[in-house]
Design a protein around this motif. Structure first.
Motif, mmCIF file in Angstrom:
data_model
loop_
_atom_site.group_PDB
_atom_site.id
_atom_site.type_symbol
_atom_site.label_atom_id
_atom_site.label_comp_id
_atom_site.label_asym_id
_atom_site.label_seq_id
_atom_site.Cartn_x
_atom_site.Cartn_y
_atom_site.Cartn_z
ATOM 1 N N TYR A 1 33.559 61.516 -39.246
ATOM 2 C CA TYR A 1 32.663 61.926 -38.780
ATOM 3 C C TYR A 1 32.215 60.818 -37.767
ATOM 4 O O TYR A 1 32.451 59.732 -37.858
ATOM 5 C CB TYR A 1 31.451 61.348 -40.112
ATOM 6 C CG TYR A 1 30.189 61.166 -40.164
ATOM 7 C CD1 TYR A 1 29.463 62.123 -39.887
ATOM 8 C CD2 TYR A 1 29.932 60.056 -40.816
ATOM 9 C CE1 TYR A 1 28.064 61.849 -39.331
ATOM 10 C CE2 TYR A 1 28.124 59.929 -41.152
ATOM 11 C CZ TYR A 1 27.155 60.914 -40.003
ATOM 12 O OH TYR A 1 26.172 60.691 -40.299
ATOM 13 N N THR A 2 30.708 61.348 -36.728
ATOM 14 C CA THR A 2 30.594 60.447 -36.140
ATOM 15 C C THR A 2 29.559 59.492 -37.133
ATOM 16 O O THR A 2 28.398 59.939 -36.958
ATOM 17 C CB THR A 2 29.941 61.576 -34.522
ATOM 18 O OG1 THR A 2 28.745 62.488 -35.070
ATOM 19 C CG2 THR A 2 30.843 62.152 -33.816
ATOM 20 N N PRO B 1 27.742 55.489 -36.314
ATOM 21 C CA PRO B 1 27.062 54.468 -35.223
ATOM 22 C C PRO B 1 28.375 52.846 -36.375
ATOM 23 O O PRO B 1 28.502 51.962 -35.310
ATOM 24 C CB PRO B 1 25.944 53.275 -35.280
ATOM 25 C CG PRO B 1 25.324 54.493 -36.457
ATOM 26 C CD PRO B 1 26.253 56.077 -36.486
ATOM 27 N N GLY C 1 26.361 64.055 -36.994
ATOM 28 C CA GLY C 1 25.145 63.287 -37.420
ATOM 29 C C GLY C 1 23.672 64.075 -37.224
ATOM 30 O O GLY C 1 24.138 63.915 -36.010
ATOM 31 N N TYR D 1 19.085 62.425 -37.524
ATOM 32 C CA TYR D 1 17.804 62.519 -38.292
ATOM 33 C C TYR D 1 18.289 61.144 -38.993
ATOM 34 O O TYR D 1 19.373 59.886 -37.641
ATOM 35 C CB TYR D 1 17.593 63.648 -39.637
ATOM 36 C CG TYR D 1 17.232 64.935 -39.071
ATOM 37 C CD1 TYR D 1 16.058 64.799 -38.098
ATOM 38 C CD2 TYR D 1 19.052 65.661 -39.988
ATOM 39 C CE1 TYR D 1 16.557 66.576 -37.986
ATOM 40 C CE2 TYR D 1 18.813 66.818 -39.001
ATOM 41 C CZ TYR D 1 17.222 67.289 -38.655
ATOM 42 O OH TYR D 1 17.388 68.408 -38.076
ATOM 43 N N LYS D 2 18.521 61.140 -40.344
ATOM 44 C CA LYS D 2 18.829 59.620 -40.503
ATOM 45 C C LYS D 2 20.241 59.319 -41.036
ATOM 46 O O LYS D 2 20.658 58.504 -41.300
ATOM 47 C CB LYS D 2 18.179 59.163 -42.225
ATOM 48 C CG LYS D 2 16.705 58.267 -42.049
ATOM 49 C CD LYS D 2 16.694 57.143 -41.202
ATOM 50 C CE LYS D 2 16.130 56.275 -41.539
ATOM 51 N NZ LYS D 2 16.164 55.215 -40.660
ATOM 52 N N ILE E 1 31.160 55.547 -30.669
ATOM 53 C CA ILE E 1 31.502 55.258 -30.175
ATOM 54 C C ILE E 1 30.974 53.889 -29.505
ATOM 55 O O ILE E 1 30.814 53.813 -28.047
ATOM 56 C CB ILE E 1 31.267 56.503 -28.568
ATOM 57 C CG1 ILE E 1 29.644 56.577 -28.964
ATOM 58 C CG2 ILE E 1 31.828 57.830 -29.804
ATOM 59 C CD1 ILE E 1 29.178 57.466 -27.833
ATOM 60 N N GLY E 2 29.957 53.110 -29.814
ATOM 61 C CA GLY E 2 29.687 51.632 -29.240
ATOM 62 C C GLY E 2 29.054 51.698 -30.089
ATOM 63 O O GLY E 2 27.682 52.183 -31.063
ATOM 64 N N TYR F 1 25.664 51.392 -30.338
ATOM 65 C CA TYR F 1 24.138 51.385 -30.173
ATOM 66 C C TYR F 1 23.569 52.678 -31.030
ATOM 67 O O TYR F 1 25.164 53.085 -31.529
ATOM 68 C CB TYR F 1 24.059 51.636 -28.917
ATOM 69 C CG TYR F 1 25.119 52.355 -28.108
ATOM 70 C CD1 TYR F 1 25.877 51.722 -27.416
ATOM 71 C CD2 TYR F 1 25.377 53.973 -27.564
ATOM 72 C CE1 TYR F 1 26.915 52.369 -27.001
ATOM 73 C CE2 TYR F 1 26.102 54.352 -27.170
ATOM 74 C CZ TYR F 1 27.240 53.629 -27.066
ATOM 75 O OH TYR F 1 28.169 54.057 -26.612
ATOM 76 N N LEU G 1 22.602 57.006 -31.073
ATOM 77 C CA LEU G 1 21.986 57.750 -30.237
ATOM 78 C C LEU G 1 21.411 58.751 -31.207
ATOM 79 O O LEU G 1 21.344 58.409 -32.492
ATOM 80 C CB LEU G 1 23.139 59.095 -30.135
ATOM 81 C CG LEU G 1 24.041 57.821 -29.774
ATOM 82 C CD1 LEU G 1 25.894 58.886 -29.656
ATOM 83 C CD2 LEU G 1 24.079 57.998 -27.736
ATOM 84 N N GLY H 1 21.857 61.714 -32.368
ATOM 85 C CA GLY H 1 22.669 62.712 -32.842
ATOM 86 C C GLY H 1 24.047 62.262 -32.162
ATOM 87 O O GLY H 1 24.199 61.958 -31.400
ATOM 88 N N GLY H 2 24.567 62.985 -33.532
ATOM 89 C CA GLY H 2 26.356 62.995 -32.956
ATOM 90 C C GLY H 2 26.458 63.351 -32.041
ATOM 91 O O GLY H 2 28.216 63.052 -31.844
HETATM 92 N N1 SAH Z 1 20.746 55.673 -39.624
HETATM 93 C C1 SAH Z 1 21.860 55.863 -39.225
HETATM 94 C C2 SAH Z 1 21.398 56.316 -37.697
HETATM 95 C C3 SAH Z 1 21.142 57.644 -37.410
HETATM 96 S S1 SAH Z 1 21.720 58.221 -35.967
HETATM 97 C C4 SAH Z 1 22.441 54.223 -39.367
HETATM 98 O O1 SAH Z 1 21.226 53.604 -38.880
HETATM 99 O O2 SAH Z 1 23.360 54.176 -39.220
HETATM 100 C C5 SAH Z 1 21.700 59.847 -36.438
HETATM 101 C C6 SAH Z 1 23.253 60.352 -36.563
HETATM 102 O O3 SAH Z 1 23.986 60.252 -34.694
HETATM 103 C C7 SAH Z 1 24.365 59.394 -36.599
HETATM 104 O O4 SAH Z 1 24.487 59.879 -38.127
HETATM 105 C C8 SAH Z 1 25.433 60.038 -35.669
HETATM 106 O O5 SAH Z 1 26.416 61.310 -36.570
HETATM 107 C C9 SAH Z 1 25.442 59.926 -34.713
HETATM 108 N N2 SAH Z 1 25.276 59.024 -33.493
HETATM 109 C C10 SAH Z 1 24.641 57.576 -34.005
HETATM 110 N N3 SAH Z 1 24.793 57.067 -32.699
HETATM 111 C C11 SAH Z 1 26.226 57.069 -33.239
HETATM 112 C C12 SAH Z 1 27.430 55.753 -31.912
HETATM 113 N N4 SAH Z 1 26.557 55.119 -32.235
HETATM 114 N N5 SAH Z 1 28.434 56.472 -32.541
HETATM 115 C C13 SAH Z 1 28.595 57.672 -33.473
HETATM 116 N N6 SAH Z 1 27.885 58.571 -34.095
HETATM 117 C C14 SAH Z 1 26.634 58.084 -33.518
#
Ligand code: SAH
Length: 226
Positions: free
Chosen positions: A85-86, A88, A112, A114-115, A132-133, A135, A137, A139-140
């Protein structure tokens, strides 16, 4: 390697696999990449894959049922080494993690949106979570593309010059030395003499020294690692 990428927005991830090195890796039969539209596994009338968060608050959450249906189907077709699962808050992707993943045979990457996904997906269905860092994004999909690119280029046969991945940054704990191409002099800016000397041993020594110098200057943290 067989890579299945599960997403509710397939178009977001198609193009990185349709060009250059990742395209060639597939054409050569070294890797197969299958982009799966999660909506196909949705059970509701409108094929939705997300719903409101329990407890309220802004943002939708990806439902467990379509994801479970999708992963269960995939698992009935082959045995997976990793279901990633990708996220943050996952383990940050590094070159050594990419090396490790490049040795696996069957991988699922779950994107992933949305939330994020219902927590029970993370608890029960995935084997690993990768970021991946630090910050966030939207979406995944971009994260999955980054992970896939970093991993696939390391599989033997993907890069035409097999040694070229080995001399990339981080592969030996150092950053890469500078590179130059023709012309040897441009607007009086010269290429280091040693690179034009044809003396391979001296060139290798120069490159190694440059790598160390650059690492000291740019990424001293890499030299502190055991
Ligand atoms: N509410 C979550 C962020 C959701 S961002 C939180 O605060 O942790 C939406 C989707 O983007 C996540 O479900 C994930 O799959 C992907 N995503 C966002 N940032 C990412 C990152 N730095 N690395 C990998 N996936 C990321």
């Amino acid at each position: 390697m067989h890579l299945d990428i599960i997403t509710c927005l397939p178009r977001l991830i198609e193009s990185p696999f349709s060009d250059s090195i990742l395209k060639r890796a597939q054409a050569k039969g070294i890797v197969t990449v299958n982009i799966i539209d999660l909506r196909q596994y949705a059970t509701s009338k409108h094929r939705s894959t997300d719903d409101y968060a329990f407890g309220g608050g802004a943002g939708m959450v990806m439902m467990i049922e379509p994801i479970d249906n999708c992963i269960s189907y995939l698992k009935s077709q082959r045995a997976y080494d990793e279901i990633i699962y990708t996220s943050p808050d996952g383990t940050t992707l590094t070159q050594s993690m990419a090396n490790e993943l490049s040795l696996k045979k069957n991988i699922i990457l779950l994107c992933g949106h949305y939330k994020g996904v219902d927590e029970r997906v993370r608890e029960h269905l995935v084997t690993r979570e990768i970021s991946i860092g630090d910050y966030v994004l939207s979406g995944g999909e971009l994260a999955a593309a980054v992970i896939a690119d970093a991993v696939i280029r390391l599989i033997p046969g993907v890069l035409s010059d097999e040694t070229s991945a080995l001399s990339d940054s981080f592969q030996d704990g150092l950053v890469a030395p500078p590179v130059y191409t023709r012309p040897a002099e441009y607007k009086s800016w010269k290429v280091p003499e040693v690179l034009l000397s044809g003396h391979q041993a001296n060139i290798e020594e120069w490159r190694h020294d440059q790598s160390i110098e650059r690492t000291k200057k740019r990424r001293p943290d890499l030299l502190e690692k055991p």
